[in-house]
Write a protein that holds these residues in place. Structure first.
Motif, PDB file in Angstrom:
ATOM      1  N   VAL A 213      98.997   9.447 -90.925  1.00 23.67           N
ATOM      2  CA  VAL A 213      98.918   9.571 -89.465  1.00 23.67           C
ATOM      3  C   VAL A 213      97.489   9.912 -89.049  1.00 23.67           C
ATOM      4  CG1 VAL A 213      99.627  10.971 -87.482  1.00 23.67           C
ATOM      5  CG2 VAL A 213     101.344  10.176 -89.105  1.00 23.67           C
ATOM      6  N   SER A 214      96.914  10.917 -89.675  1.00 26.61           N
ATOM      7  CA  SER A 214      95.552  11.333 -89.312  1.00 26.61           C
ATOM      8  C   SER A 214      94.549  10.210 -89.526  1.00 26.61           C
ATOM      9  CB  SER A 214      95.135  12.558 -90.126  1.00 26.61           C
ATOM     10  OG  SER A 214      95.967  13.654 -89.832  1.00 26.61           O
ATOM     11  N   GLY A 215      94.663   9.525 -90.649  1.00 26.75           N
ATOM     12  CA  GLY A 215      93.727   8.448 -90.949  1.00 26.75           C
ATOM     13  C   GLY A 215      93.893   7.249 -90.041  1.00 26.75           C
ATOM     14  N   VAL A 216      95.132   6.839 -89.816  1.00 24.69           N
ATOM     15  CA  VAL A 216      95.373   5.691 -88.946  1.00 24.69           C
ATOM     16  C   VAL A 216      94.987   6.035 -87.513  1.00 24.69           C
ATOM     17  CG1 VAL A 216      97.174   4.195 -87.974  1.00 24.69           C
ATOM     18  CG2 VAL A 216      97.127   4.667 -90.436  1.00 24.69           C
ATOM     19  N   LEU A 217      95.361   7.233 -87.079  1.00 25.89           N
ATOM     20  CA  LEU A 217      95.011   7.687 -85.738  1.00 25.89           C
ATOM     21  C   LEU A 217      93.499   7.607 -85.535  1.00 25.89           C
ATOM     22  CD1 LEU A 217      96.483  10.831 -84.110  1.00 25.89           C
ATOM     23  CD2 LEU A 217      94.041  10.547 -84.142  1.00 25.89           C
ATOM     24  N   THR A 218      92.742   8.115 -86.484  1.00 27.95           N
ATOM     25  CA  THR A 218      91.282   8.087 -86.383  1.00 27.95           C
ATOM     26  C   THR A 218      90.764   6.655 -86.315  1.00 27.95           C
ATOM     27  OG1 THR A 218      91.118  10.188 -87.559  1.00 27.95           O
ATOM     28  CG2 THR A 218      89.142   8.811 -87.518  1.00 27.95           C
ATOM     29  N   GLN A 219      91.288   5.788 -87.159  1.00 35.54           N
ATOM     30  CA  GLN A 219      90.820   4.406 -87.165  1.00 35.54           C
ATOM     31  C   GLN A 219      91.155   3.682 -85.862  1.00 35.54           C
ATOM     32  OE1 GLN A 219      91.188   2.184 -90.966  1.00 35.54           O
ATOM     33  NE2 GLN A 219      92.211   4.053 -91.681  1.00 35.54           N
ATOM     34  N   VAL A 220      92.343   3.906 -85.337  1.00 31.62           N
ATOM     35  CA  VAL A 220      92.732   3.257 -84.080  1.00 31.62           C
ATOM     36  C   VAL A 220      91.874   3.780 -82.930  1.00 31.62           C
ATOM     37  CG1 VAL A 220      94.599   2.971 -82.384  1.00 31.62           C
ATOM     38  CG2 VAL A 220      95.085   2.733 -84.820  1.00 31.62           C
ATOM     39  N   LEU A 221      91.615   5.081 -82.908  1.00 35.08           N
ATOM     40  CA  LEU A 221      90.797   5.641 -81.831  1.00 35.08           C
ATOM     41  C   LEU A 221      89.358   5.152 -81.889  1.00 35.08           C
ATOM     42  CD1 LEU A 221      92.070   9.336 -81.703  1.00 35.08           C
ATOM     43  CD2 LEU A 221      92.624   7.473 -80.129  1.00 35.08           C
ATOM     44  N   ILE A 222      88.823   5.003 -83.079  1.00 36.51           N
ATOM     45  CA  ILE A 222      87.427   4.578 -83.214  1.00 36.51           C
ATOM     46  C   ILE A 222      87.266   3.078 -82.989  1.00 36.51           C
ATOM     47  CG2 ILE A 222      85.519   4.323 -84.859  1.00 36.51           C
ATOM     48  CD1 ILE A 222      86.381   7.056 -86.011  1.00 36.51           C
ATOM     49  N   ASP A 223      88.139   2.284 -83.583  1.00 32.97           N
ATOM     50  CA  ASP A 223      87.996   0.821 -83.494  1.00 32.97           C
ATOM     51  C   ASP A 223      89.372   0.178 -83.604  1.00 32.97           C
ATOM     52  OD1 ASP A 223      87.258  -1.840 -83.565  1.00 32.97           O
ATOM     53  OD2 ASP A 223      86.212  -1.707 -85.487  1.00 32.97           O
ATOM     54  N   GLU A 224      90.094   0.174 -82.505  1.00 27.27           N
ATOM     55  CA  GLU A 224      91.487  -0.289 -82.556  1.00 27.27           C
ATOM     56  C   GLU A 224      91.618  -1.750 -82.952  1.00 27.27           C
ATOM     57  OE1 GLU A 224      94.045  -1.329 -78.883  1.00 27.27           O
ATOM     58  OE2 GLU A 224      92.601   0.127 -78.171  1.00 27.27           O
ATOM     59  N   HIS A 225      90.584  -2.551 -82.754  1.00 30.93           N
ATOM     60  CA  HIS A 225      90.671  -3.975 -83.083  1.00 30.93           C
ATOM     61  C   HIS A 225      90.545  -4.242 -84.578  1.00 30.93           C
ATOM     62  CE1 HIS A 225      90.759  -4.743 -78.859  1.00 30.93           C
ATOM     63  NE2 HIS A 225      89.636  -4.087 -78.695  1.00 30.93           N
ATOM     64  N   ASP A 226      89.944  -3.306 -85.310  1.00 30.08           N
ATOM     65  CA  ASP A 226      89.783  -3.492 -86.752  1.00 30.08           C
ATOM     66  C   ASP A 226      90.596  -2.469 -87.551  1.00 30.08           C
ATOM     67  OD1 ASP A 226      88.663  -5.034 -88.805  1.00 30.08           O
ATOM     68  OD2 ASP A 226      87.074  -3.564 -89.152  1.00 30.08           O
ATOM     69  N   ALA A 227      91.408  -1.686 -86.865  1.00 33.12           N
ATOM     70  CA  ALA A 227      92.244  -0.680 -87.532  1.00 33.12           C
ATOM     71  C   ALA A 227      93.385  -1.379 -88.266  1.00 33.12           C
ATOM     72  CB  ALA A 227      92.794   0.298 -86.501  1.00 33.12           C
ATOM     73  N   PRO A 228      93.955  -0.723 -89.269  1.00 39.84           N
ATOM     74  CA  PRO A 228      95.057  -1.357 -90.004  1.00 39.84           C
ATOM     75  C   PRO A 228      96.289  -1.537 -89.127  1.00 39.84           C
ATOM     76  CG  PRO A 228      94.795   0.933 -90.671  1.00 39.84           C
ATOM     77  CD  PRO A 228      93.648   0.610 -89.762  1.00 39.84           C
ATOM     78  N   THR A 229      97.020  -2.587 -89.404  1.00 35.17           N
ATOM     79  CA  THR A 229      98.304  -2.825 -88.742  1.00 35.17           C
ATOM     80  C   THR A 229      99.403  -2.204 -89.595  1.00 35.17           C
ATOM     81  OG1 THR A 229      98.730  -4.885 -89.921  1.00 35.17           O
ATOM     82  CG2 THR A 229      97.453  -5.046 -87.847  1.00 35.17           C
ATOM     83  N   ALA A 230     100.596  -2.190 -89.065  1.00 34.44           N
ATOM     84  CA  ALA A 230     101.741  -1.705 -89.830  1.00 34.44           C
ATOM     85  C   ALA A 230     101.929  -2.550 -91.089  1.00 34.44           C
ATOM     86  CB  ALA A 230     102.996  -1.738 -88.966  1.00 34.44           C
ATOM     87  N   GLN A 231     101.693  -3.841 -90.973  1.00 38.23           N
ATOM     88  CA  GLN A 231     101.841  -4.733 -92.122  1.00 38.23           C
ATOM     89  C   GLN A 231     100.750  -4.456 -93.171  1.00 38.23           C
ATOM     90  OE1 GLN A 231     101.926  -5.725 -88.823  1.00 38.23           O
ATOM     91  NE2 GLN A 231     104.167  -5.831 -88.842  1.00 38.23           N
ATOM     92  N   ASP A 232      99.533  -4.160 -92.718  1.00 31.45           N
ATOM     93  CA  ASP A 232      98.456  -3.789 -93.646  1.00 31.45           C
ATOM     94  C   ASP A 232      98.837  -2.534 -94.430  1.00 31.45           C
ATOM     95  OD1 ASP A 232      96.789  -5.867 -92.701  1.00 31.45           O
ATOM     96  OD2 ASP A 232      95.803  -4.540 -91.241  1.00 31.45           O
ATOM     97  N   LEU A 233      99.371  -1.549 -93.737  1.00 39.57           N
ATOM     98  CA  LEU A 233      99.760  -0.299 -94.399  1.00 39.57           C
ATOM     99  C   LEU A 233     100.869  -0.545 -95.411  1.00 39.57           C
ATOM    100  CD1 LEU A 233      99.761   2.099 -91.315  1.00 39.57           C
ATOM    101  CD2 LEU A 233      98.043   1.987 -93.131  1.00 39.57           C
ATOM    102  N   SER A 234     101.845  -1.348 -95.035  1.00 43.15           N
ATOM    103  CA  SER A 234     102.956  -1.651 -95.927  1.00 43.15           C
ATOM    104  C   SER A 234     102.459  -2.362 -97.186  1.00 43.15           C
ATOM    105  CB  SER A 234     103.980  -2.514 -95.186  1.00 43.15           C
ATOM    106  OG  SER A 234     105.069  -2.820 -96.008  1.00 43.15           O
ATOM    107  N   ALA A 235     101.588  -3.335 -97.014  1.00 42.94           N
ATOM    108  CA  ALA A 235     101.049  -4.066 -98.167  1.00 42.94           C
ATOM    109  C   ALA A 235     100.245  -3.126 -99.068  1.00 42.94           C
ATOM    110  CB  ALA A 235     100.168  -5.225 -97.690  1.00 42.94           C
ATOM    111  N   ALA A 236      99.477  -2.227 -98.479  1.00 48.93           N
ATOM    112  CA  ALA A 236      98.675  -1.292 -99.266  1.00 48.93           C
ATOM    113  C   ALA A 236      99.555  -0.326-100.063  1.00 48.93           C
ATOM    114  CB  ALA A 236      97.724  -0.521 -98.355  1.00 48.93           C
TER     115      ALA A 236
END
Length: 190
Positions: free
Chosen positions: A159-182
């Motif tokens: 949550v903390s990591g995704v939240l930070t990435q979305v807040l900083i650069d939402e267009h290049d942040a991971p998607t739910a599918q990216d997280l699932s694949a990882a």
């Protein structure tokens, strides 16, 4: 509502509108319909009121997010599909509550100067960990405290990591599918 609750609700609205660090006592008085003296009388000062307001706002966000995830219609989905559905809600919530979540970063800066902010953030983090274990896996922290702590810490890190990435650069942040694949990739290597 009395002045105490009016002040708190006004401060929560100000956090959403102006952020934690940029909200002034006059902003809160205007938003709450109270007076400047009420802040000191009911909260002992602006710092205590803002800490209480951020705590209330974050608690409301966490509970509404947990409710949305709980009602995500994930019954019958595979584990990966359920994981993705939950993270779609999480990422959407970060976008929707951007102003509030940015305000938490204002509060982080004050950790070493304000014991009350530190207390609020520490307790909030502990509660969030247990909430995520319960929301994502139905684990009762009272029954399985060690498992709840482990899973909750894992999810809080995400949550903390995704939240930070979305807040900083939402267009290049991971998607739910990216997280699932990882997660699948990491699990396959264990």
């Amino acid at each position: 509502m009395g002045h105490r609750e009016d002040l708190l609700e006004g401060a929560v609205r100000c956090i959403y509108e102006k952020g934690f660090a940029r909200t002034t006592a006059r902003d809160i008085v205007e938003a709450s319909g109270t007076n400047l003296g009420s802040i000191g009388y009911h909260y002992g000062g602006m710092a205590n009121l803002m800490t209480a307001a951020l705590e209330r706002a974050m608690e409301n966000w966490g509970l509404s997010l947990a409710e949305a995830i709980g009602n995500a219609g994930a019954e019958g989905l595979s584990g990966a599909e359920r994981f993705e559905r939950y993270w779609e809600y999480m990422i959407d919530s970060v976008r929707t509550h951007r102003r509030l979540l940015m305000a938490t970063y204002d509060a982080f800066v004050q950790l070493d100067q304000n014991d009350e902010v530190r207390r609020m953030l520490v307790e909030g983090m502990r509660d969030a960990r247990l909430l995520w274990a319960q929301v994502f896996h139905g684990i009762d922290p009272e029954v399985e405290p060690a498992r709840a702590a482990q899973l909750g810490s894992f999810y809080q890190a995400l949550v903390s990591g995704v939240l930070t990435q979305v807040l900083i650069d939402e267009h290049d942040a991971p998607t739910a599918q990216d997280l699932s694949a990882a997660v699948r990739f990491v699990a396959a290597g264990l």
